[in-house]
Design an enzyme around this catalytic site. Structure first.
Site, PDB file in Angstrom:
ATOM      1  N   GLY A   1      -2.989  -0.411  -1.960  1.00 41.47           N
ATOM      2  CA  GLY A   1      -3.582  -0.178  -3.267  1.00 41.47           C
ATOM      3  C   GLY A   1      -3.441  -1.373  -4.160  1.00 41.47           C
TER       4      GLY A   1
ATOM      5  N   GLU B   1       3.087  -6.209   6.427  1.00 40.59           N
ATOM      6  CA  GLU B   1       2.870  -5.523   7.700  1.00 40.59           C
ATOM      7  C   GLU B   1       2.415  -4.104   7.425  1.00 40.59           C
ATOM      8  OE1 GLU B   1       6.416  -4.021  10.050  1.00 40.59           O
ATOM      9  OE2 GLU B   1       7.451  -5.392   8.676  1.00 40.59           O
TER      10      GLU B   1
ATOM     11  N   PRO C   1       1.964   7.935 -14.584  1.00 41.48           N
ATOM     12  CA  PRO C   1       2.144   6.745 -15.422  1.00 41.48           C
ATOM     13  C   PRO C   1       3.303   5.908 -14.881  1.00 41.48           C
ATOM     14  CG  PRO C   1       2.972   8.686 -16.557  1.00 41.48           C
ATOM     15  CD  PRO C   1       2.365   9.161 -15.259  1.00 41.48           C
TER      16      PRO C   1
ATOM     17  N   GLU D   1      -6.190  -5.261   1.955  1.00 45.36           N
ATOM     18  CA  GLU D   1      -4.822  -5.178   2.467  1.00 45.36           C
ATOM     19  C   GLU D   1      -4.717  -4.729   3.917  1.00 45.36           C
ATOM     20  OE1 GLU D   1      -2.308  -2.950  -0.178  1.00 45.36           O
ATOM     21  OE2 GLU D   1      -2.746  -4.281  -1.852  1.00 45.36           O
TER      22      GLU D   1
ATOM     23  N   GLU E   1      -9.372  -2.480  -2.333  1.00 48.80           N
ATOM     24  CA  GLU E   1      -7.960  -2.766  -2.060  1.00 48.80           C
ATOM     25  C   GLU E   1      -7.591  -2.417  -0.620  1.00 48.80           C
ATOM     26  OE1 GLU E   1      -5.628  -4.344  -3.652  1.00 48.80           O
ATOM     27  OE2 GLU E   1      -6.525  -4.569  -5.628  1.00 48.80           O
TER      28      GLU E   1
END
Length: 177
Positions: free
Chosen positions: A74, A146, A111, A94, A90
């Site tokens: 993320g 990884e 939050p 990634e 994302e």
């Protein structure tokens, strides 16, 4: 407002005036040009990515904060991007996985405060569930050192480095185990 991000800003970003004062808990106001700067939370995303075996894709953080700890794929939502588009981007950056935006299901938000460059960035972390097709290969890149597929029974909350991610993993496991 001690330790609040607005404490770091002393000059108006529009006109440069030193007459840039606390307006309320979320803003500073320039008494010279009338500009009001609001410090609102940044939107960020994280994905619970499951394969057909019910395994969760776990990343190891390549960078600080919490370098070396476990994480979910993320990151931050970019300007002019929906949360779903940001999540898909994302994930691709990634993991190399291609997820269609309609395969991204919103779960909940938490939050958070994300320490970056010596400043506390208030975020609103949006958590999503994604399912991937069999046969897609994953390759760690960008912020992920990884990647590992783990059965849910082998996912341990305390191994995740970021507070909101730990909270989210706990919540996700409570619902799904």
């Amino acid at each position: 407002m001690k330790d609040h991000p607005l404490e770091l800003f002393h000059f108006c970003p529009k006109c440069g005036s030193k007459n840039f004062e606390i307006h309320n808990a979320l803003s500073r106001h320039c008494n010279d040009c009338g500009f009001t700067y609001y410090q609102n939370p940044r939107a960020s995303t994280a994905a619970f990515i499951l394969n057909s075996k019910g395994e969760l894709l776990i990343a190891r953080r390549a960078k600080d904060p919490a370098k070396g700890t476990l994480d979910l794929p993320g990151g931050f939502v970019d300007n002019a991007e929906t949360a779903e588009e940001g999540m898909v981007r994302e994930i691709r950056e990634e993991t190399g996985l291609e997820i269609k935006p309609d395969r991204v299901e919103y779960l909940f938000s938490i939050p958070n405060i994300y320490r970056y460059s010596g400043m506390d960035i208030h975020t609103l972390d949006l958590f999503f569930l994604c399912h991937v097709e069999d046969g897609q290969e994953v390759a760690a890149d960008d912020d992920a050192a990884e990647l590992t597929w783990l059965p849910l029974r082998e996912v341990y909350v305390e191994r995740f480095g970021l507070k909101s991610i730990r909270q989210a993993v706990h919540r996700f496991l409570a619902r799904n185990c």
